[in-house]
Scaffold this motif. Structure first.
Motif, PDB file in Angstrom:
ATOM      1  N   GLN A 244      66.324  19.030  56.941  1.00  0.00           N
ATOM      2  CA  GLN A 244      67.149  17.987  57.579  1.00  0.00           C
ATOM      3  C   GLN A 244      68.621  18.131  57.224  1.00  0.00           C
ATOM      4  O   GLN A 244      69.302  17.192  56.820  1.00  0.00           O
ATOM      5  N   ARG A 245      69.095  19.354  57.392  1.00  0.00           N
ATOM      6  CA  ARG A 245      70.506  19.644  57.151  1.00  0.00           C
ATOM      7  C   ARG A 245      71.339  19.196  58.339  1.00  0.00           C
ATOM      8  O   ARG A 245      70.920  19.387  59.477  1.00  0.00           O
ATOM      9  N   PRO A 246      72.543  18.676  58.089  1.00  0.00           N
ATOM     10  CA  PRO A 246      73.410  18.328  59.223  1.00  0.00           C
ATOM     11  C   PRO A 246      74.030  19.587  59.828  1.00  0.00           C
ATOM     12  O   PRO A 246      74.421  20.492  59.102  1.00  0.00           O
ATOM     13  N   MET A 247      74.091  19.653  61.123  1.00  0.00           N
ATOM     14  CA  MET A 247      74.726  20.789  61.796  1.00  0.00           C
ATOM     15  C   MET A 247      76.239  20.676  61.650  1.00  0.00           C
ATOM     16  O   MET A 247      76.805  19.596  61.777  1.00  0.00           O
ATOM     17  N   PRO A 248      76.906  21.801  61.372  1.00  0.00           N
ATOM     18  CA  PRO A 248      78.352  21.758  61.111  1.00  0.00           C
ATOM     19  C   PRO A 248      79.184  21.513  62.363  1.00  0.00           C
ATOM     20  O   PRO A 248      80.339  21.104  62.264  1.00  0.00           O
ATOM     21  N   ARG A 249      78.612  21.782  63.526  1.00  0.00           N
ATOM     22  CA  ARG A 249      79.358  21.646  64.779  1.00  0.00           C
ATOM     23  C   ARG A 249      78.387  21.422  65.918  1.00  0.00           C
ATOM     24  O   ARG A 249      77.180  21.563  65.757  1.00  0.00           O
ATOM     25  N   ASP A 250      78.941  21.184  67.063  1.00  0.00           N
ATOM     26  CA  ASP A 250      78.126  21.194  68.279  1.00  0.00           C
ATOM     27  C   ASP A 250      77.701  22.635  68.531  1.00  0.00           C
ATOM     28  O   ASP A 250      78.442  23.566  68.216  1.00  0.00           O
ATOM     29  N   GLY A 251      76.549  22.814  69.121  1.00  0.00           N
ATOM     30  CA  GLY A 251      76.127  24.175  69.431  1.00  0.00           C
ATOM     31  C   GLY A 251      74.699  24.212  69.920  1.00  0.00           C
ATOM     32  O   GLY A 251      74.155  23.208  70.407  1.00  0.00           O
ATOM     33  N   THR A 252      74.110  25.383  69.796  1.00  0.00           N
ATOM     34  CA  THR A 252      72.726  25.574  70.228  1.00  0.00           C
ATOM     35  C   THR A 252      71.907  26.030  69.038  1.00  0.00           C
ATOM     36  O   THR A 252      72.345  26.875  68.258  1.00  0.00           O
ATOM     37  N   LEU A 253      70.747  25.429  68.923  1.00  0.00           N
ATOM     38  CA  LEU A 253      69.815  25.834  67.875  1.00  0.00           C
ATOM     39  C   LEU A 253      68.735  26.680  68.548  1.00  0.00           C
ATOM     40  O   LEU A 253      68.061  26.216  69.460  1.00  0.00           O
ATOM     41  N   LEU A 254      68.621  27.942  68.098  1.00  0.00           N
ATOM     42  CA  LEU A 254      67.615  28.829  68.671  1.00  0.00           C
ATOM     43  C   LEU A 254      66.481  29.002  67.679  1.00  0.00           C
ATOM     44  O   LEU A 254      66.721  29.181  66.474  1.00  0.00           O
ATOM     45  N   VAL A 255      65.264  28.943  68.178  1.00  0.00           N
ATOM     46  CA  VAL A 255      64.095  29.225  67.348  1.00  0.00           C
ATOM     47  C   VAL A 255      63.617  30.614  67.764  1.00  0.00           C
ATOM     48  O   VAL A 255      63.267  30.831  68.930  1.00  0.00           O
ATOM     49  N   ILE A 256      63.669  31.557  66.834  1.00  0.00           N
ATOM     50  CA  ILE A 256      63.421  32.957  67.175  1.00  0.00           C
ATOM     51  C   ILE A 256      62.243  33.500  66.366  1.00  0.00           C
ATOM     52  O   ILE A 256      62.122  33.219  65.161  1.00  0.00           O
ATOM     53  N   ALA A 257      61.382  34.261  67.040  1.00  0.00           N
ATOM     54  CA  ALA A 257      60.233  34.860  66.345  1.00  0.00           C
ATOM     55  C   ALA A 257      60.742  35.763  65.224  1.00  0.00           C
ATOM     56  O   ALA A 257      61.693  36.527  65.400  1.00  0.00           O
ATOM     57  N   PRO A 310      64.716  30.893  56.640  1.00  0.00           N
ATOM     58  CA  PRO A 310      63.671  31.280  57.596  1.00  0.00           C
ATOM     59  C   PRO A 310      62.335  30.627  57.265  1.00  0.00           C
ATOM     60  O   PRO A 310      62.006  30.423  56.111  1.00  0.00           O
ATOM     61  N   HIS A 311      61.596  30.281  58.298  1.00  0.00           N
ATOM     62  CA  HIS A 311      60.243  29.733  58.130  1.00  0.00           C
ATOM     63  C   HIS A 311      59.259  30.901  58.069  1.00  0.00           C
ATOM     64  O   HIS A 311      59.645  32.048  58.183  1.00  0.00           O
ATOM     65  N   MET A 312      57.979  30.585  57.951  1.00  0.00           N
ATOM     66  CA  MET A 312      56.980  31.646  57.848  1.00  0.00           C
ATOM     67  C   MET A 312      56.985  32.561  59.073  1.00  0.00           C
ATOM     68  O   MET A 312      57.027  33.775  58.954  1.00  0.00           O
ATOM     69  N   GLN A 313      56.931  31.989  60.270  1.00  0.00           N
ATOM     70  CA  GLN A 313      56.784  32.834  61.463  1.00  0.00           C
ATOM     71  C   GLN A 313      58.002  32.824  62.382  1.00  0.00           C
ATOM     72  O   GLN A 313      58.020  33.513  63.386  1.00  0.00           O
ATOM     73  N   ALA A 314      58.984  32.002  62.073  1.00  0.00           N
ATOM     74  CA  ALA A 314      60.152  31.916  62.954  1.00  0.00           C
ATOM     75  C   ALA A 314      61.394  31.576  62.143  1.00  0.00           C
ATOM     76  O   ALA A 314      61.299  31.126  60.997  1.00  0.00           O
ATOM     77  N   SER A 315      62.543  31.817  62.755  1.00  0.00           N
ATOM     78  CA  SER A 315      63.809  31.470  62.109  1.00  0.00           C
ATOM     79  C   SER A 315      64.588  30.543  63.025  1.00  0.00           C
ATOM     80  O   SER A 315      64.506  30.646  64.256  1.00  0.00           O
ATOM     81  N   MET A 316      65.359  29.642  62.437  1.00  0.00           N
ATOM     82  CA  MET A 316      66.211  28.744  63.212  1.00  0.00           C
ATOM     83  C   MET A 316      67.649  29.228  63.055  1.00  0.00           C
ATOM     84  O   MET A 316      68.193  29.281  61.954  1.00  0.00           O
ATOM     85  N   ILE A 317      68.228  29.586  64.203  1.00  0.00           N
ATOM     86  CA  ILE A 317      69.556  30.197  64.202  1.00  0.00           C
ATOM     87  C   ILE A 317      70.527  29.261  64.891  1.00  0.00           C
ATOM     88  O   ILE A 317      70.227  28.720  65.969  1.00  0.00           O
ATOM     89  N   PHE A 318      71.682  29.080  64.267  1.00  0.00           N
ATOM     90  CA  PHE A 318      72.702  28.192  64.830  1.00  0.00           C
ATOM     91  C   PHE A 318      73.729  29.003  65.612  1.00  0.00           C
ATOM     92  O   PHE A 318      74.297  29.963  65.098  1.00  0.00           O
ATOM     93  N   LEU A 319      73.908  28.632  66.854  1.00  0.00           N
ATOM     94  CA  LEU A 319      74.884  29.300  67.709  1.00  0.00           C
ATOM     95  C   LEU A 319      75.998  28.274  67.975  1.00  0.00           C
ATOM     96  O   LEU A 319      75.762  27.268  68.627  1.00  0.00           O
ATOM     97  N   PRO A 320      77.182  28.509  67.426  1.00  0.00           N
ATOM     98  CA  PRO A 320      78.205  27.471  67.508  1.00  0.00           C
ATOM     99  C   PRO A 320      78.815  27.346  68.894  1.00  0.00           C
ATOM    100  O   PRO A 320      78.869  28.304  69.658  1.00  0.00           O
ATOM    101  N   GLY A 321      79.287  26.174  69.168  1.00  0.00           N
ATOM    102  CA  GLY A 321      80.113  25.899  70.342  1.00  0.00           C
ATOM    103  C   GLY A 321      79.534  26.414  71.627  1.00  0.00           C
ATOM    104  O   GLY A 321      78.380  26.188  71.952  1.00  0.00           O
ATOM    105  N   ARG A 322      80.371  27.117  72.337  1.00  0.00           N
ATOM    106  CA  ARG A 322      79.972  27.540  73.668  1.00  0.00           C
ATOM    107  C   ARG A 322      79.433  28.970  73.709  1.00  0.00           C
ATOM    108  O   ARG A 322      79.334  29.535  74.784  1.00  0.00           O
ATOM    109  N   ALA A 323      79.173  29.557  72.573  1.00  0.00           N
ATOM    110  CA  ALA A 323      78.609  30.914  72.588  1.00  0.00           C
ATOM    111  C   ALA A 323      77.430  30.920  73.539  1.00  0.00           C
ATOM    112  O   ALA A 323      76.595  30.011  73.524  1.00  0.00           O
ATOM    113  N   GLU A 324      77.377  31.933  74.378  1.00  0.00           N
ATOM    114  CA  GLU A 324      76.344  31.936  75.405  1.00  0.00           C
ATOM    115  C   GLU A 324      74.974  32.174  74.776  1.00  0.00           C
ATOM    116  O   GLU A 324      74.755  33.191  74.115  1.00  0.00           O
ATOM    117  N   ALA A 325      74.082  31.246  74.976  1.00  0.00           N
ATOM    118  CA  ALA A 325      72.769  31.333  74.345  1.00  0.00           C
ATOM    119  C   ALA A 325      71.811  32.118  75.230  1.00  0.00           C
ATOM    120  O   ALA A 325      71.813  31.946  76.445  1.00  0.00           O
TER     121      ALA A 325
END
Ligand SMILES: *Cc1c(COP(=O)(O)O)cnc(C)c1O
Length: 349
Positions: A244-257, A310-325
Motif C-alpha cells: 500500500q505504497r503511495p504512487m509518486p505521480r499520476d501514471g499507469t500501473l502495469l502488471v507484468i508476467a 516483485p511478487h511471486m509470479q508478476a511484477s508491478m511497474i510504474f509508468l509515470p505521466g503520459r509515457a505510452e503504456a
C-alpha cells in the motif's frame, strides 16, 4: 505468448553451439543449476547433438536426471564428500575428489569408482594443494583415475599472466608428480590460453569444461519477453500493492508476467544498467527518492521502475505521466540473469 518466456532463434543459437564445439576439442559441456535458463534436459539433448561424450553437472542431485537425458558420461563438479546422502554410484558417473581423506574414503566404499583429482587454484574453492599430490596418489587404491581437474577464476585479466600461468604451473606440477594421467580438465581458460597450453604441453589431453560461453555465447539469439497482464491508471498519492505504497505521480500501473519465481529480483541485473537506457535523470531522481527501484523491464525504450517489490509470479511497474503504456496482452523486453532465470516457456523457433 502467455507469460514470461524465452524465445530462441534455434538456427542461430545452434550455429553458435556448433562453432564453439568445433573450436574446442575435448569440450565438456557444463549443464548445471537452472540449465543456464534453458533447463538441464534441453541442454543435455543439445550436448548429445554436439557429439559430446561427457557432460558436467554441478551436484549429485543433478546426476539422476543427467543419466536419463544424456547417454554418455556425467562428471560431478562438486567434490564427493563422505557425508553426502545423494551420491550416485554408476559406471557413467565421474566423481571429483579434492581432499586426501575423501580419496581414501571413496576408495574404501566404492573401490572402482571413476574419479578426477582436483587441484586447488587461486579460486580457493576446492581441491588438493600441490604438496598433497603424493598422499593423494597413495590413497587412490583401485579407483579409476580419469584425469586431473583445475577450476580457475573468471576472466583471466592480468594480461599475459592470469589463468594461463596458473594452468601452466599446474600442468608442470602434474607432469612431475606421480599422478598417472595426461588428461587435464580445465575451467575458465580462454580459447587462446587453451591453444597456448596445448602447444606448450602437446602430450596433455585438455578437456575444457564450459557452460556460460557455450550456452550463452550468442545472446543475440535469445530474447526474453514478458506479457503485460493488466494495466491501471493511478493518481499521485494513490496507495497500491501489498505494501500500500503511495504512487509518486499520476501514471499507469502495469502488471507484468515475471516475478521472484522467474528469478526477477529487486535489483535489475547490473550488467544491464549500463546498456539499457535508464529513465531520464529527472524521473530517476524523483522516483528513486520516492523509494522505487529500477526494474529489469524496458518499456518505450526505457528501463522502468518497480511500483513495489516483485511478487511471486508478476511484477508491478510504474509508468509515470503520459509515457505510452503497452496494451494488455502486449509483450515487453526484460533483461535477465540467465543463471537465475526460470521461464514459463522456452520457444525454439
Ligand atoms: C560452473 C563451473 C564451470 C562452468 O562455468 P561457466 O562459467 O558457466 O563456463 C566449470 N567448472 C566448474 C568447476 C564449475 O563449477
Amino acid at each position: 505468448m502467455s507469460g514470461f518466456e524465452l524465445d530462441v532463434d534455434a538456427v542461430r543459437w545452434r550455429a553458435g553451439l556448433s562453432a564453439v564445439a568445433a573450436a574446442t576439442p575435448g569440450l565438456v559441456p557444463v549443464i548445471k543449476g537452472n540449465g543456464y535458463g534453458f533447463g538441464r534436459d534441453l541442454l543435455a539433448r543439445e550436448a548429445t547433438a554436439l557429439g559430446a561424450g561427457t557432460i558436467a553437472v554441478g551436484t549429485y542431485a543433478e546426476v539422476p536426471g543427467a543419466l536419463e537425458s544424456f547417454g554418455g558420461d556425467v562428471m560431478v563438479l562438486t567434490p564427493w564428500r563422505p557425508f553426502f546422502s545423494d551420491v550416485v554410484l554408476d559406471d557413467r558417473v565421474i566423481h571429483t575428489l579434492g581432499r586426501v581423506d575423501d580419496i581414501a574414503a571413496l576408495a574404501a566404499s566404492a573401490p572402482t569408482a571413476r574419479i578426477t583429482l582436483e587441484g586447488e587454484t587461486s579460486m580457493a574453492r576446492h581441491g588438493l594443494d600441490r604438496h598433497e599430490l603424493a598422499a593423494a596418489v597413495a590413497a587412490l587404491g583401485d579407483l579409476t583415475l580419469e584425469g586431473f581437474a583445475i577450476h580457475l577464476p573468471l576472466g583471466s585479466s592480468g594480461g599475459k599472466g592470469g589463468n594461463y600461468t596458473e594452468a601452466e604451473n599446474w600442468a608442470a606440477a602434474l607432469d612431475t608428480s606421480q599422478v598417472e594421467t595426461t588428461t587435464l580438465y580445465v575451467s575458465h581458460l580462454t580459447p587462446s590460453e587453451l591453444a597456448a597450453l596445448g602447444a606448450r604441453r602437446p602430450h596433455l589431453d585438455l578437456r575444457p569444461r564450459i557452460g556460460t560461453s557455450l550456452w550463452l555465447g550468442d545472446l543475440g539469439a535469445l530474447s526474453v519477453r514478458a506479457t503485460v497482464l493488466d494495466s491501471h491508471l493511478v493518481a499521485r498519492g494513490e496507495h497500491i500493492g501489498y505494501r500500500q505504497r503511495p504512487m509518486p505521480r499520476d501514471g499507469t500501473l502495469l502488471v507484468i508476467a515475471g516475478g521472484t519465481s522467474h528469478g526477477i529480483g529487486l535489483e535489475a541485473p547490473k550488467a544491464v544498467s549500463g546498456v539499457v537506457g535508464r529513465g531520464k535523470s529527472l524521473a530517476k531522481g524523483s522516483l528513486e527518492a520516492a523509494g522505487l527501484s529500477l526494474s529489469p523491464f524496458t518499456i518505450a525504450g526505457q528501463q522502468r521502475w518497480f511500483a513495489e517489490p516483485p511478487h511471486m509470479q508478476a511484477s508491478m511497474i510504474f509508468l509515470p505521466g503520459r509515457a505510452e503504456a503497452p496494451a494488455v496482452g502486449d509483450t515487453v523486453d526484460v533483461a535477465v540473469r540467465f543463471t537465475t532465470a526460470t521461464f514459463d516457456a522456452i520457444n525454439l523457433r
